[in-house]
Design an enzyme around this catalytic site. Structure first.
Site, PDB file in Angstrom:
ATOM      1  CB  SER A 244     -12.921  -6.524  -2.116  1.00  0.00           C
ATOM      2  OG  SER A 244     -13.715  -5.581  -2.796  1.00  0.00           O
ATOM      3  CB  CYS A 245     -11.397  -3.724  -6.255  1.00  0.00           C
ATOM      4  SG  CYS A 245     -13.106  -3.955  -5.772  1.00  0.00           S
ATOM      5  CG  PHE A 246      -7.354  -0.578  -6.359  1.00  0.00           C
ATOM      6  CD1 PHE A 246      -8.261  -0.682  -7.406  1.00  0.00           C
ATOM      7  CD2 PHE A 246      -7.107   0.682  -5.827  1.00  0.00           C
ATOM      8  CE1 PHE A 246      -8.911   0.438  -7.902  1.00  0.00           C
ATOM      9  CE2 PHE A 246      -7.749   1.806  -6.318  1.00  0.00           C
ATOM     10  CZ  PHE A 246      -8.652   1.677  -7.353  1.00  0.00           C
TER      11      PHE A 246
END
Ligand code: UGA
Length: 435
Positions: free
Chosen positions: A264-266
């Site tokens: 969900s981040c990079f």
């Protein structure tokens, strides 16, 4: 100190439990009543290693309570962390509607509050958001920043799966503040933490988070690009990176070639940074390539397999690892999706297996594939096994476990098997090495 946390996703709940375990009195706020009720019974609505035990402990001690009542939470605390999700919009920018809604709910309690209060954004937001979007909303209360309330930004660096450990023993704590008084309050919250602390302005704190994730993602795409060169010349990228990583200026971490980065981040953060730079009329040649390499890598792995064995049509493939990494049921941006889609395009017959993520993957993929309840059923009669992520269960595999396969081809994208134990008996195709 009395601390309120808005949002009980993995950042909010882990931070709340972490602060409570350090002796603070914490009020967690969420709009979903079911979550609040669960937390008050000591049951975390999400899975994170160690969280359930520590949550139970702090709830039993009366150090943490959850509520839907944001007004009471602000009235009874001195510091509020905003931990609401910032998902991607379709154009790659971040969707701030969750944060805006949460901050709007803080206006009345701020207006009615008697003492000084600090608001601190923990959600990942592009530089300028806290001062340009959050602050104007808070000012609607009629109160003055710097006098009646303070403002801060304190990014999180938590990895899913080991978030509690990352919270309690972080490499560093970054505190961004609009003024010294806000920073002083934030420093008190982190007094019990034995980690280097950097005090800075709010925009820099916001930028530190994006830059950290963008550089980690760059390391991964860099390793994946080098892995393709290593494959061509018949050497092993893991040996190469071992030597490279011994240089302390470089460091070995996050240089593991594989199917690319997901989660969900990079992908979301790199895209948001690219978009932010474009809005500022700047080019991002390195970050554009980081995303391109990441998009290509899963397809490259399947194409390489296809080339080596001369066609995948009708081949039964045991596909191990559907989550974006081992240790989670999270399938957001998982590299399993483009890999499985490419396999289906080449008319392979895919059986998916993941210790936790199969149900979530079923919802993600539009096409039908078979799923297996356990690892050994997945392997039985398979022509090819592909390992996509790094679950402990996969790391424990031994050559005998593959004996029930019909074929002898193993594709190890995360290089978790001991290659030397396989090369004689199997066709071992590791990412970044000869086969
Ligand atoms: C990441 C960062 O590591 C955290 O510091 C950050 O706080 C978090 O994003 C966030 O912004 O909230 P996370 O997404 O949980 O944490 O996962 P990582 O463990 O960093 O892995 C990300 C992806 O990179 C996974 O798909 C993983 O398989 C892949 N990866 C990681 C590689 O392909 N090679 C590596 O060497 C390392």
């Amino acid at each position: 100190m009395n601390i309120s946390i808005i949002g009980t996703g993995y950042v909010g709940l882990v931070s709340g439990v972490g602060f409570a375990s350090k002796g603070h009195d914490v009020i967690c706020v969420d709009i979903v009543e079911e979550k609040v009720e669960k937390i008050n019974r000591g049951k975390p609505p999400i899975y994170e290693k160690g969280l359930e035990d520590l949550l139970k402990e702090v709830v039993d001690q009366g150090k943490l309570i959850a509520t839907t009542d944001i007004e009471k939470a602000i009235e009874n605390t001195e510091l509020t962390f905003i931990c609401v999700g910032t998902p991607s919009s379709s154009d790659g920018s971040i969707d701030l509607s969750g944060i805006e809604k949460a901050v709007e709910d803080m206006v009345i309690p701020l207006k009615e509050k008697n003492g000084y209060h600090v608001f601190c954004v923990k959600s990942t937001v592009v530089p300028g958001t806290t001062e340009e979007k959050v602050l104007p909303l808070l000012k609607r209360s009629g109160k003055k920043v710097g006098e009646d309330f303070g403002l801060g930004m304190n990014p999180e660096f938590l990895r899913e799966g080991i978030a509690l450990e990352d919270f309690l023993k972080p490499d560093r704590i970054v505190l961004g503040g609009i003024d010294e008084r806000s920073l002083d309050v934030l420093s008190i919250a982190y007094e019990g933490f034995d980690s280097p602390k950097q005090k800075t302005d709010i925009k820099s704190a916001e930028m530190i988070k994006y830059t950290s994730n963008a550089l980690l993602a760059t390391k991964i795409s860099f390793a994946n690009e080098i892995s393709r060169v290593c494959e061509k010349i018949g050497i092993d990228v893991y040996d190469v990176m071992e030597g490279v990583g011994l240089d302390h200026r470089i460091n070995r971490d996050f240089l593991n070639a594989g199917a690319g980065f997901g989660g969900s981040c990079f992908p979301k953060d790199v895209s948001a940074l690219v978009r932010f730079a474009k809005e500022n009329h700047l080019e991002t040649k390195i970050l554009d390539s980081v995303l391109t390499v990441n998009d290509e890598q899963p397809v490259h792995i399947v194409d390489r397999l296809n080339q080596i064995i001369g066609g995948l049509k009708g081949k039964r493939i045991a596909f191990l690892g559907l989550a974006f990494k081992g240790g989670t049921d999270d399938v957001r941006e998982t590299r399993a999706l483009p890999m499985v889609e490419k396999l289906l395009e080449l008319e392979a017959d895919v059986v998916g297996y993941d210790p936790e993520a199969s149900e979530n993957f079923k919802e993600l993929i539009l096409k039908d594939i078979d799923y297996s309840e356990n690892l050994h059923d997945a392997l039985k009669d398979a022509d090819i096994c592909i390992i996509q992520n790094d679950w402990e269960e996969f790391k424990r595999l031994e050559p005998e476990d593959f004996d029930t396969m019909k074929g002898d081809i193993i594709v190890d994208t995360r290089r978790i098997l001991k290659k030397e134990e396989y090369v004689d008996k199997f066709t071992y195709i590791g990412v970044g090495c000869d086969n």
